[in-house]
Design an enzyme around this catalytic site. Structure first.
Site, PDB file in Angstrom:
ATOM      1  N   SER A 796       0.835  -1.136  -0.030  1.00 13.44           N
ATOM      2  CA  SER A 796       0.005   0.040   0.049  1.00 13.44           C
ATOM      3  C   SER A 796       1.002   1.159  -0.043  1.00 13.44           C
ATOM      4  O   SER A 796       1.935   1.170   0.547  1.00 13.44           O
ATOM      5  CB  SER A 796      -0.859  -0.041   1.289  1.00 13.44           C
ATOM      6  OG  SER A 796      -1.463   1.239   1.498  1.00 13.44           O
ATOM      7  N   TYR A 809      -1.641   0.151  10.358  1.00 13.89           N
ATOM      8  CA  TYR A 809      -1.677  -0.376   8.813  1.00 13.89           C
ATOM      9  C   TYR A 809      -0.518  -0.060   8.055  1.00 13.89           C
ATOM     10  O   TYR A 809       0.296  -1.012   7.340  1.00 13.89           O
ATOM     11  CB  TYR A 809      -2.898   0.295   8.288  1.00 13.89           C
ATOM     12  CG  TYR A 809      -3.311  -0.308   6.876  1.00 13.89           C
ATOM     13  CD1 TYR A 809      -3.947  -1.353   6.676  1.00 13.89           C
ATOM     14  CD2 TYR A 809      -2.979   0.516   5.804  1.00 13.89           C
ATOM     15  CE1 TYR A 809      -4.208  -1.761   5.287  1.00 13.89           C
ATOM     16  CE2 TYR A 809      -3.044   0.343   4.388  1.00 13.89           C
ATOM     17  CZ  TYR A 809      -3.791  -1.043   4.221  1.00 13.89           C
ATOM     18  OH  TYR A 809      -3.991  -1.349   2.935  1.00 13.89           O
TER      19      TYR A 809
END
Length: 900
Positions: A796, A809
């Site tokens: 990501s 995250y």
């Protein structure tokens, strides 16, 4: 009177055995060297004691016969020197009572003169054997007693069974030095028996009984070590076993070459090594095949033949009338089998490397049948009839030998024959003989994995024979080529071979093409690569390489039609995949030669096949690709040889909106399926979504050949991930993933670090990072074994500090990027590329179902330079590019619409 025969002249001879007479070997009186004994009166003859016969079954501690004493025996039962004495009343020689008078003579007794044969020695070997006979008769002073041998009369002392057993396996060097245990050896012998023995049944069957392990070790150390060396190469989890067995085998081979005393079991050992050529016997194993197996086999077979000749095994090439029930005939049968195997190995290795035969004769007598190999005949009806199987191979080898002798005798002779055209009559005759063999043996009843070796050998012989005419046609065409011809050599040949039917040798050329394709079809469709092909002799791998290269050459000169090229390409891809699947590691012959074959066909620039690979699997939480062998060449690396694609279609486990069907995992699955890759789909809780995806893929007619499976996996559970791989193997014909696309993800939006619970931190790291690590850990060994693999992690933009989620995250995705870069440097040499794709603001995922979900947040579309959200199919296309581009590794590809 003894009549000398092939047994060497020692009584009883075969005629006396047949006639039931007493056999006495007469001495010669020529030259005045007859034995003259002094007169002995009958009253002075000693009387032999009435001692009981030796009882071999008695425990070692007991006295087995009067007057035999075992002195100073070590407590560990290892025997160094055995002292043997006899009671004074026992006669040294047994003198028969006779009423005939003995001629008095004052001359000295000359036992040496009487012992040496009257025929002059024909060579130094005969001379030293004469001296050895003197030594055996006591004329040469002994330097010491041989352990376990009665030096008075040369017979074997009755050592108890318990004693032999205790010194057998425990005195075997690898056990004595602590490298192996008897249990490990027994297990390896059993593994060899189950998987290798059927292909060359040289090991006497009694040695596969664990109760005979002591005798195996004591009597056949060369053969046992060869068995252990071959079997241990399959234990890739414990390479030390193969290393120590190989080192000992290397020492034993060096001893044979140095001329140590050895028997038929050393010949058997060398022949077994020549069939499988374990990699541990070589100092260095190349990443691609370079003919090391052929060179080593050539030397092992040559050494076996020299030892066999020295032992006189060639005398077994002819039948005799020995009683098959005798122990001597059992040894004779073993020797005959070993010599016949020498003949087969010599012919086959010579054919493989294009050399003359090591031995020109005598070979096995024409007319041998299964009854001439009694050690291979079945004991019960359920046993395999190895005698008939061996007979079939023997007859086929004789045909191989004849073809090689006549057609491939030498470059100059073969070249002249090709230009003159007189090879046709020979090939026709050989074709008739080969056809007769097929009629006789084509219906042989035996296990399928043994029968297939006969079929493959038959097809290769057809190819080997008819290929000569193909080369002859090429030579004849080139010999007539005008010197000023403007065509390239290849184009010139294509102008002739584009119409094979017009050539005079068309029937031979077409038959050679048929045989090559048939051999490869048998390899790719009729043999389980893991259960059977893995254990077959290395020559069957090399025959497949020859067949593949032959077809490549035929295609390059226009001998294949356009519609055949795609078929051949598919066969080549399947061959590469099957060879890799049959390999335990990248060092195995199948993997190394598959890599070489793959390179050859990639350079051919053939158009892609009509249908892509037929095996793949996918999961959008974590993904891998598995495809059967039909790689599509894109760049320098095929799309996928034979793997599984693992994807998780249900998207992020925390979100399950209706639009999740468009998740990144789903898009990757559809992308890969469009290339004909079989898919194994995993899910956490929503199995119905996976089934809908499978139905959608299968609805397309072009995907009807795909195999798709679904598997429920908890990515937070180590055991659940571990159980996934056996399930994939079961659903996909024993395939493991060739391509891993790790897309597992968890993303709870908690921007402030203060608000992130430790439990959420741990859960995010476990699912996003640890699961990827475990999946790669399971996939890499298989990828390494075939020297090809692709790993793509879905990370990501959050790994670079961006994104709309929190630190938990970002840390998990940052770890994924680091993992990717570390693995890329370590796995590049194994043919495995590792990259990560870092998407940002992708619509249709669980976190961002649409633009409305991010309006007014830091991820608002207004802040994206391209002015829109990304699409999952765009991510999937980049993933596909990573899979197709083997030269790219260690890269992190951000898909963020211009976001930094």
């Amino acid at each position: 009177m003894a009549h000398r025969d092939v047994s060497g002249g020692s009584p009883p001879c075969q005629r006396c055995i047949k006639d039931g007479r007493e056999c006495v070997l007469a001495t010669s009186n020529r030259g005045g060297s007859r034995i003259r004994k002094k007169n002995l009166s009958l009253g002075h003859l000693p009387t032999a004691p009435s001692a009981s016969p030796l009882k071999h079954e008695l425990p070692f501690a007991q006295t087995s016969a009067p007057g035999i004493q075992y002195n100073n025996l070590p407590q560990d039962n290892s025997l160094n020197v055995l002292s043997v004495t006899r009671p004074p009343e026992t006669p040294v020689e047994s003198v028969a009572t006779s009423t005939a008078s003995v001629e008095p003579d004052d001359d000295s007794i000359s036992n040496a003169d009487s012992t040496i044969p009257t025929t002059l020695p024909s060579n130094p070997s005969d001379a030293w054997q004469n001296l050895q006979e003197l030594h055996g008769n006591g004329e040469v002073p002994s330097m010491g007693y041989k352990a376990g041998v009665d030096q008075v009369n040369g017979s074997q002392v009755g050592l108890s069974t318990q004693f032999v057993s205790s010194r057998g396996i425990m005195s075997y060097r690898l056990v004595r030095e602590g490298h192996l245990t008897p249990q490990i050896i027994s297990s390896l012998v059993s593994h060899y028996h189950s998987n290798y023995h059927a292909h060359l049944p040289l090991v006497p069957r009694q040695y596969f009984d664990p109760a005979h392990l002591d005798h195996f070790a004591a009597q056949c150390k060369h053969l046992l070590t060869a068995v252990l060396t071959i079997a241990s190469k399959d234990d890739i989890g414990n390479p030390y076993l193969h290393e120590c067995c190989s080192r000992y085998m290397h020492d034993l081979i060096s001893g044979i070459a140095a001329g140590i005393d050895c028997g038929v079991e050393s010949v058997e050992a060398l022949l077994l090594l020549a069939e499988w050529e374990p990699q541990g016997l070589r100092n260095r194993v190349e990443s691609v095949g370079k003919g090391e197996e052929d060179r080593a086999a050539w030397m092992h077979v040559g050494t076996a033949l020299r030892v066999g000749n020295f032992l006189g095994l060639e005398r077994t090439s002819f039948r005799n009338e020995a009683n098959e029930a005798t122990e001597e005939s059992e040894l004779h049968a073993r020797n005959r089998l070993a010599w016949a195997s020498c003949y087969i190995s010599d012919r086959l290795i010579s054919l493989r490397i294009g050399k003359g035969f090591w031995a020109r004769g005598p070979g096995p007598m024409t007319g041998f049948s299964g009854r001439d190999f009694p050690t291979l005949r079945p004991l019960v009806s359920s046993d395999e009839d190895y005698a008939r199987i061996f007979h079939a191979h023997l007859e086929l080898t004789q045909l191989y030998s004849n073809v090689h002798d006549v057609l491939y005798t030498g470059m100059r002779t073969s070249g002249h024959m090709m230009l003159r055209g007189d090879y046709v009559k020979y090939i026709d005759e050989f074709r008739h003989s080969i056809a007769r063999w097929q009629v006789n043996w084509g219906d042989l009843v035996c296990a399928s994995h043994i029968k297939v070796t006969l079929r493959m050998s038959y097809e290769y012989l057809c190819l080997y024979t008819n290929a000569f005419a193909f080369q002859a046609a090429i030579s004849q065409i080139l010999s007539k080529r005008p010197e000023e011809d403007d065509y390239t050599l290849r184009d010139y040949l294509k102008s002739f071979f584009s119409e094979i039917g017009s050539l005079q040798d068309a029937r031979f050329i077409l038959e050679s093409l048929r045989a090559a394709k048939s051999y490869l079809r048998i390899l790719t469709t009729d043999i389980d690569p893991v259960q059977y092909l893995r254990y077959m002799p290395v020559r069957y791998y090399l025959y497949s390489i020859y067949s593949a290269v032959f077809l490549f050459k035929a295609r390059s000169i226009g001998a294949l039609k356009k519609d055949e090229e795609h078929e051949i390409r598919q066969i080549m891809s399947q061959t590469v995949a099957i060879l890799r699947q049959a390999s335990n590691s990248s060092q195995d012959p199948g993997s190394r030669y598959a890599h070489l074959l793959e390179r050859l066909w990639q350079r051919s620039k053939l158009p892609p096949p009509a249908s892509g690979p037929d095996v793949k699997w996918a999961d959008s939480h974590a993904s891998k690709i598995y495809s059967d062998p039909q790689p599509e060449p894109i760049g320098q690396i095929p799309f996928s040889e034979a793997g599984v694609c693992y994807l998780r279609p249900d998207g992020l486990s925390k979100f399950s909106s209706p639009t999740a069907y468009l998740s990144i995992g789903i898009a990757c699955a559809l992308e890969l399926a469009s290339h004909g890759i079989h898919l194994a789909l995993t899910y956490n809780s929503n199995g119905s979504k996976v089934e809908r995806l499978i139905q959608a893929i299968c609805a397309s007619p072009e995907n009807s050949h795909l195999r798709l499976s679904s598997h429920q996996v908890d990515m937070s559970s180590t055991s659940s991930i571990g159980s996934l791989f056996p399930a994939i193997q079961s659903a996909h014909r024993n395939h493991l993933p060739d391509i891993l696309i790790s897309n597992a993800g968890r993303g709870i939006r908690i921007p402030d670090i203060v608000d992130i619970p430790l439990s959420e931190w741990s859960a995010t790291i476990t699912i996003n990072l640890t699961s990827a690590f475990l999946l790669a850990q399971h996939c890499v060994p298989h990828m390494r074994s075939q020297h090809w693999g692709r790993i793509v992690f879905i990370s990501s933009i959050a790994a670079y500090g961006g994104g709309i989620n929190g630190a938990h995250y970002a840390a998990s995705k940052g770890g994924l990027v680091a993992l990717s870069k570390n693995l890329s440097t370590r796995l590049a040499g194994d043919g495995i590329s590792v990259n990560d794709v870092a998407p940002a603001m992708i619509e249709g995922t669980g976190m961002i179902p649409n633009e409305e979900a991010v309006r007014g947040t830091p991820g608002d579309v207004k802040g994206i330079p391209v002015g829109r959200l990304g699409q999952t199919d765009e991510v999937a296309r980049v993933v596909g590019m990573c899979v197709r581009t083997g030269y790219m590794t260690g890269q992190s590809l951000v898909i963020g619409g211009g976001l930094k």
